[in-house]
Motif scaffolding. Structure first.
Motif, mmCIF file in Angstrom:
data_model
loop_
_atom_site.group_PDB
_atom_site.id
_atom_site.type_symbol
_atom_site.label_atom_id
_atom_site.label_comp_id
_atom_site.label_asym_id
_atom_site.label_seq_id
_atom_site.Cartn_x
_atom_site.Cartn_y
_atom_site.Cartn_z
ATOM 1 N N ASP A 1 0.807 -1.220 0.000
ATOM 2 C CA ASP A 1 0.000 0.000 0.000
ATOM 3 C C ASP A 1 0.842 1.273 0.000
ATOM 4 O O ASP A 1 0.352 2.357 0.326
ATOM 5 N N ASP A 2 2.132 1.134 -0.325
ATOM 6 C CA ASP A 2 3.016 2.290 -0.560
ATOM 7 C C ASP A 2 3.108 3.219 0.646
ATOM 8 O O ASP A 2 3.000 4.442 0.525
ATOM 9 N N THR A 3 3.324 2.639 1.817
ATOM 10 C CA THR A 3 3.412 3.447 3.028
ATOM 11 C C THR A 3 4.636 3.068 3.864
ATOM 12 O O THR A 3 5.207 1.985 3.712
ATOM 13 N N VAL A 4 5.015 3.993 4.735
ATOM 14 C CA VAL A 4 5.955 3.725 5.823
ATOM 15 C C VAL A 4 5.197 3.956 7.109
ATOM 16 O O VAL A 4 4.635 5.041 7.330
ATOM 17 N N SER A 5 5.128 2.939 7.970
ATOM 18 C CA SER A 5 4.410 3.043 9.238
ATOM 19 C C SER A 5 5.397 3.172 10.385
ATOM 20 O O SER A 5 6.470 2.570 10.357
ATOM 21 N N VAL A 6 5.014 3.943 11.384
ATOM 22 C CA VAL A 6 5.863 4.160 12.554
ATOM 23 C C VAL A 6 5.112 3.698 13.803
ATOM 24 O O VAL A 6 3.974 4.111 14.031
ATOM 25 N N TYR A 7 5.767 2.846 14.600
ATOM 26 C CA TYR A 7 5.157 2.278 15.801
ATOM 27 C C TYR A 7 6.028 2.560 17.030
ATOM 28 O O TYR A 7 7.242 2.747 16.914
ATOM 29 N N ARG A 8 5.391 2.565 18.180
ATOM 30 C CA ARG A 8 6.145 2.618 19.423
ATOM 31 C C ARG A 8 6.784 1.254 19.642
ATOM 32 O O ARG A 8 6.104 0.233 19.639
ATOM 33 N N THR A 9 8.102 1.230 19.763
ATOM 34 C CA THR A 9 8.801 -0.033 19.975
ATOM 35 C C THR A 9 8.322 -0.682 21.270
ATOM 36 O O THR A 9 8.188 -0.019 22.282
ATOM 37 N N GLY A 10 8.075 -1.961 21.224
ATOM 38 C CA GLY A 10 7.634 -2.686 22.414
ATOM 39 C C GLY A 10 6.131 -2.809 22.477
ATOM 40 O O GLY A 10 5.589 -3.909 22.454
ATOM 41 N N THR A 11 5.411 -1.671 22.505
ATOM 42 C CA THR A 11 3.955 -1.735 22.610
ATOM 43 C C THR A 11 3.299 -1.961 21.258
ATOM 44 O O THR A 11 2.188 -2.485 21.183
ATOM 45 N N GLY A 12 3.974 -1.537 20.189
ATOM 46 C CA GLY A 12 3.393 -1.684 18.864
ATOM 47 C C GLY A 12 2.324 -0.658 18.546
ATOM 48 O O GLY A 12 1.607 -0.789 17.551
ATOM 49 N N LYS A 13 2.211 0.402 19.357
ATOM 50 C CA LYS A 13 1.201 1.431 19.099
ATOM 51 C C LYS A 13 1.556 2.202 17.827
ATOM 52 O O LYS A 13 2.672 2.672 17.664
ATOM 53 N N LEU A 14 0.561 2.325 16.921
ATOM 54 C CA LEU A 14 0.779 3.069 15.690
ATOM 55 C C LEU A 14 0.872 4.557 16.002
ATOM 56 O O LEU A 14 -0.043 5.135 16.598
ATOM 57 N N LEU A 15 1.981 5.176 15.595
ATOM 58 C CA LEU A 15 2.183 6.600 15.850
ATOM 59 C C LEU A 15 1.831 7.453 14.639
ATOM 60 O O LEU A 15 1.233 8.516 14.776
ATOM 61 N N ARG A 16 2.195 6.998 13.465
ATOM 62 C CA ARG A 16 1.882 7.730 12.244
ATOM 63 C C ARG A 16 2.216 6.865 11.034
ATOM 64 O O ARG A 16 2.895 5.842 11.156
ATOM 65 N N ALA A 17 1.715 7.293 9.896
ATOM 66 C CA ALA A 17 2.005 6.582 8.650
ATOM 67 C C ALA A 17 2.223 7.606 7.545
ATOM 68 O O ALA A 17 1.530 8.621 7.481
ATOM 69 N N LEU A 18 3.197 7.337 6.703
ATOM 70 C CA LEU A 18 3.535 8.225 5.599
ATOM 71 C C LEU A 18 3.150 7.550 4.296
ATOM 72 O O LEU A 18 3.550 6.418 4.031
ATOM 73 N N LYS A 19 2.362 8.245 3.486
ATOM 74 C CA LYS A 19 1.972 7.726 2.183
ATOM 75 C C LYS A 19 2.979 8.174 1.141
ATOM 76 O O LYS A 19 3.260 9.365 0.998
ATOM 77 N N LEU A 20 3.540 7.215 0.406
ATOM 78 C CA LEU A 20 4.475 7.509 -0.671
ATOM 79 C C LEU A 20 3.754 7.409 -2.017
ATOM 80 O O LEU A 20 2.553 7.144 -2.066
ATOM 81 N N ALA B 1 1.953 6.416 -5.282
ATOM 82 C CA ALA B 1 1.168 5.225 -5.604
ATOM 83 C C ALA B 1 1.945 4.327 -6.556
ATOM 84 O O ALA B 1 2.521 4.788 -7.547
ATOM 85 N N GLY B 2 1.973 3.043 -6.239
ATOM 86 C CA GLY B 2 2.654 2.074 -7.084
ATOM 87 C C GLY B 2 4.164 2.042 -6.939
ATOM 88 O O GLY B 2 4.843 1.318 -7.663
ATOM 89 N N SER B 3 4.713 2.789 -5.971
ATOM 90 C CA SER B 3 6.177 2.849 -5.834
ATOM 91 C C SER B 3 6.756 1.621 -5.145
ATOM 92 O O SER B 3 7.893 1.258 -5.358
ATOM 93 N N ARG B 4 5.999 0.975 -4.306
ATOM 94 C CA ARG B 4 6.381 -0.242 -3.595
ATOM 95 C C ARG B 4 7.672 -0.076 -2.783
ATOM 96 O O ARG B 4 8.739 -0.583 -3.150
ATOM 97 N N PRO B 5 7.593 0.619 -1.647
ATOM 98 C CA PRO B 5 8.778 0.763 -0.780
ATOM 99 C C PRO B 5 9.193 -0.572 -0.186
ATOM 100 O O PRO B 5 8.357 -1.350 0.258
ATOM 101 N N ARG B 6 10.515 -0.832 -0.160
ATOM 102 C CA ARG B 6 10.991 -2.120 0.333
ATOM 103 C C ARG B 6 12.061 -1.966 1.405
ATOM 104 O O ARG B 6 11.841 -2.227 2.567
ATOM 105 N N GLY B 7 13.258 -1.528 1.037
ATOM 106 C CA GLY B 7 14.315 -1.399 2.032
ATOM 107 C C GLY B 7 14.236 -0.074 2.770
ATOM 108 O O GLY B 7 13.777 0.931 2.227
ATOM 109 N N ILE B 8 14.709 -0.060 4.025
ATOM 110 C CA ILE B 8 14.771 1.176 4.796
ATOM 111 C C ILE B 8 15.997 1.126 5.702
ATOM 112 O O ILE B 8 16.288 0.092 6.306
ATOM 113 N N LYS B 9 16.715 2.253 5.770
ATOM 114 C CA LYS B 9 17.915 2.308 6.599
ATOM 115 C C LYS B 9 18.110 3.728 7.121
ATOM 116 O O LYS B 9 17.916 4.703 6.400
ATOM 117 N N MET B 10 18.493 3.827 8.395
ATOM 118 C CA MET B 10 18.773 5.118 8.998
ATOM 119 C C MET B 10 20.179 5.565 8.633
ATOM 120 O O MET B 10 21.098 4.741 8.543
#
Length: 365
Positions: free
Chosen positions: A197-216, A218-227
């Motif tokens: 669904d072309d998004t990056v989701s952000v969660y609270r580590t441990g609890t898994g609470k959804l904090l926010r989601a970024l829409k990229l 359409a059709g881009s299919r994000p795969r790898g991520i690195k800080m």
């Protein structure tokens, strides 16, 4: 108070790193490679040879990660489980039930985070382009044999496994086809890419609470991520539009988009922080970019379906798991030229090293 908390966290991380370093000190450096049909290959990094293969039956291993002390290798099997291997014996010591099609595994602060797709009935879906299976060297380049994820099917989930008890303590509902997993500089947030669904989701580590989601796009299919090494940005590869996007680590706003060759997936910064590396799998190319400006530096021809890669612990070589070439390509890390191949690794998927080193799966920060 905030300063004190950050200092305490930094001290704890330093103590953990020292303990892990001590645990690894007496062991010879090795690499573990998941082979989807053969199990896990163990490569002696001194001789750069395949030392042995750990058979895992029909489990079809993909994602893998080591515990902080290096004593356990955790492998995602298509049989719906997290396979726990004793690295001193090569024996399977435990199997943790996860769910359908577990794929990516990351260990972080005493927990394993395992992505899986409860809505899928078969292997993970094929990477597609324009609604048709992506081609790579005349063969399908993707992850299975059927179409893209159905937007009406259940989303992917992330199982959180307590490494002390080896029990799933909770599962977090994610986007569709969750792929990459990364953690914020302070470790308090987990970021995941959802290619379906072309998004990056952000969660609270441990609890898994959804904090926010970024829409990229359409059709881009994000795969790898690195800080980035300075913790100020994230780099996300966009497989179908053949780009990577640089996100501000605080706001998550895109600050730059860079063109790549076809089908970028694996992404990592080199140990020195000088270069950013992108595995453009469909073009059989490893791309090198400046880690500060993101200017293109070089292209290196490699094998087919090279999704994941890792530097050796001494930083002198780079190793790519090239699935359709059934091999690991070995490159000189000073000039990124291929110096060898390690074969007998059919459908090689992921690679990590012990002691740990920088790569598209693991991070040494």
């Amino acid at each position: 108070m905030h300063r004190t908390t950050k200092s305490a966290a930094a001290a704890l991380c330093a103590m953990t790193a020292l303990a892990a370093a001590a645990a690894y000190a007496s062991a010879a450096p090795i690499a573990y490679v998941t082979s989807e049909t053969n199990g896990v290959g163990v490569i002696d990094l001194g001789s750069m040879a395949l030392e042995k293969t750990i058979p895992l039956g029909n489990s079809g291993p993909r994602g893998l990660s080591l515990t902080a002390d290096g004593k356990r290798l955790l492998v995602a099997g298509k049989t719906g489980e997290l396979i726990v291997i004793d690295t001193s014996t090569g024996e399977v010591v435990e199997r943790v039930k996860i769910g359908k099609n577990p794929e990516f595994v990351r260990v972080h602060r005493g927990f394993a985070y395992v992505t899986y797709e409860p809505g899928e009935s078969g292997p993970p879906p094929e990477a597609t382009q324009g609604g048709k299976p992506a081609q790579e060297g005349g063969k399908q380049a993707g992850k299975g044999g059927h179409d893209d994820d159905d937007a009406n099917s259940p989303p992917a989930e992330i199982a959180i496994v307590d490494l002390k008890t080896m029990k799933v303590i909770r599962s977090v509902v994610s986007g569709h086809e969750t792929e990459g997993v990364e953690f914020s500089p302070d470790g308090r947030e987990m970021l995941v890419t959802n290619e379906g669904d072309d998004t990056v989701s952000v969660y609270r580590t441990g609890t898994g609470k959804l904090l926010r989601a970024l829409k990229l796009d359409a059709g881009s299919r994000p795969r790898g991520i690195k800080m980035s090494p300075d913790g100020k940005q994230y780099v996300v590869t966009l497989e179908n539009t053949s780009k990577f996007v640089v996100l501000d680590a605080v706001s998550l706003k895109p600050v730059k988009t860079v063109d790549t060759k076809l089908g970028p997936y694996g992404v990592a910064f080199d140990p020195s922080g000088k270069h950013l590396l992108i595995a453009a799998a469909r073009d059989k190319t490893l791309q090198v970019f400046d880690a500060k400006t993101y200017e293109h530096v070089a292209d290196v021809p490699v094998g087919q379906r090279c999704w994941h890669f890792s530097f050796t612990p001494d930083g002198k070589k780079l190793m790519l798991a090239c699935g359709r070439s059934n091999a690991v390509y070995v490159l000189d890390a000073t000039n990124y030229q291929t110096v060898g191949q390690i074969g007998n690794l059919p459908l090689a998927w992921g690679i990590v090293t012990s002691p740990p080193s920088s790569g598209s799966i693991e991070s040494t920060r």
